[in-house]
Design a protein around this motif. Structure first.
Motif, PDB file in Angstrom:
ATOM      1  N   ALA A  45       0.829  -1.203   0.000  1.00 52.03           N
ATOM      2  CA  ALA A  45       0.000   0.000   0.000  1.00 52.03           C
ATOM      3  C   ALA A  45       0.867   1.258   0.000  1.00 52.03           C
ATOM      4  O   ALA A  45       0.554   2.235  -0.700  1.00 52.03           O
ATOM      5  CB  ALA A  45      -0.941  -0.003   1.214  1.00 52.03           C
ATOM      6  N   ALA A  49       0.899   3.966  -2.991  1.00 49.69           N
ATOM      7  CA  ALA A  49       0.635   5.375  -2.710  1.00 49.69           C
ATOM      8  C   ALA A  49       1.756   6.254  -3.252  1.00 49.69           C
ATOM      9  O   ALA A  49       1.491   7.333  -3.810  1.00 49.69           O
ATOM     10  CB  ALA A  49       0.475   5.585  -1.195  1.00 49.69           C
ATOM     11  N   CYS A  50       3.008   5.816  -3.126  1.00 47.54           N
ATOM     12  CA  CYS A  50       4.132   6.591  -3.670  1.00 47.54           C
ATOM     13  C   CYS A  50       4.045   6.705  -5.180  1.00 47.54           C
ATOM     14  O   CYS A  50       4.253   7.785  -5.747  1.00 47.54           O
ATOM     15  CB  CYS A  50       5.457   5.954  -3.264  1.00 47.54           C
ATOM     16  SG  CYS A  50       5.874   6.195  -1.533  1.00 47.54           S
ATOM     17  N   LEU A  53       1.313   9.151  -6.053  1.00 48.90           N
ATOM     18  CA  LEU A  53       1.731  10.516  -5.763  1.00 48.90           C
ATOM     19  C   LEU A  53       2.719  11.036  -6.810  1.00 48.90           C
ATOM     20  O   LEU A  53       2.638  12.192  -7.223  1.00 48.90           O
ATOM     21  CB  LEU A  53       2.351  10.598  -4.375  1.00 48.90           C
ATOM     22  CG  LEU A  53       1.361  10.593  -3.214  1.00 48.90           C
ATOM     23  CD1 LEU A  53       2.109  10.488  -1.895  1.00 48.90           C
ATOM     24  CD2 LEU A  53       0.517  11.840  -3.239  1.00 48.90           C
TER      25      LEU A  53
END
Length: 128
Positions: A45, A49-50, A53
């Protein structure tokens, strides 16, 4: 070396508590002390998410550059880093393989810029 410093160094280099080689506390199995599925899911996760982003940031940076160009603000063109092998012609100094054909076809004369780093479109190729 002072005795105080030697003692501090000795305490800092000795692990506390002392590790036991290949032994677990009584009542524990090796599968109980590994991160397991929960650890994998949390790591996955965070990586996801990185990536999201980074993609979102690149989209916003492209949009900001586009908006600045529309408003007439000076936006420096990114420099292209190219590598050439000894003995290759001017086509190698135009950029990597995909960009070289596009630049040489649009320029017409096939000559590199004044510094030999590629195309000079958009204000001389210098970064501000």
């Amino acid at each position: 070396m002072s005795p105080l410093f030697a003692g501090a160094l000795a305490l800092a280099t000795e692990p506390s508590p002392n590790p036991t080689e290949g032994q677990l506390r009584p009542g524990l199995e090796s599968w109980q002390v590994s991160p397991g599925l929960v650890g994998f899911l949390v790591t996955f996760a965070l990586a996801l998410a990185c990536v999201l982003l980074f993609l979102n940031m690149s989209k916003h940076l492209r949009r900001a550059g586009h908006n600045a160009r529309q408003q007439g603000l000076p936006v420096p063109e990114p420099e292209v880093i190219s590598f050439s092998r000894p003995g290759e012609g001017d086509a190698a100094s135009q950029g990597d393989g995909a960009g070289a054909g596009k630049d040489s076809a649009s320029d017409g004369d096939g000559a590199p810029g004044a510094d030999g780093a590629g195309s000079t479109k958009g204000g001389g190729g210098s970064v501000g």
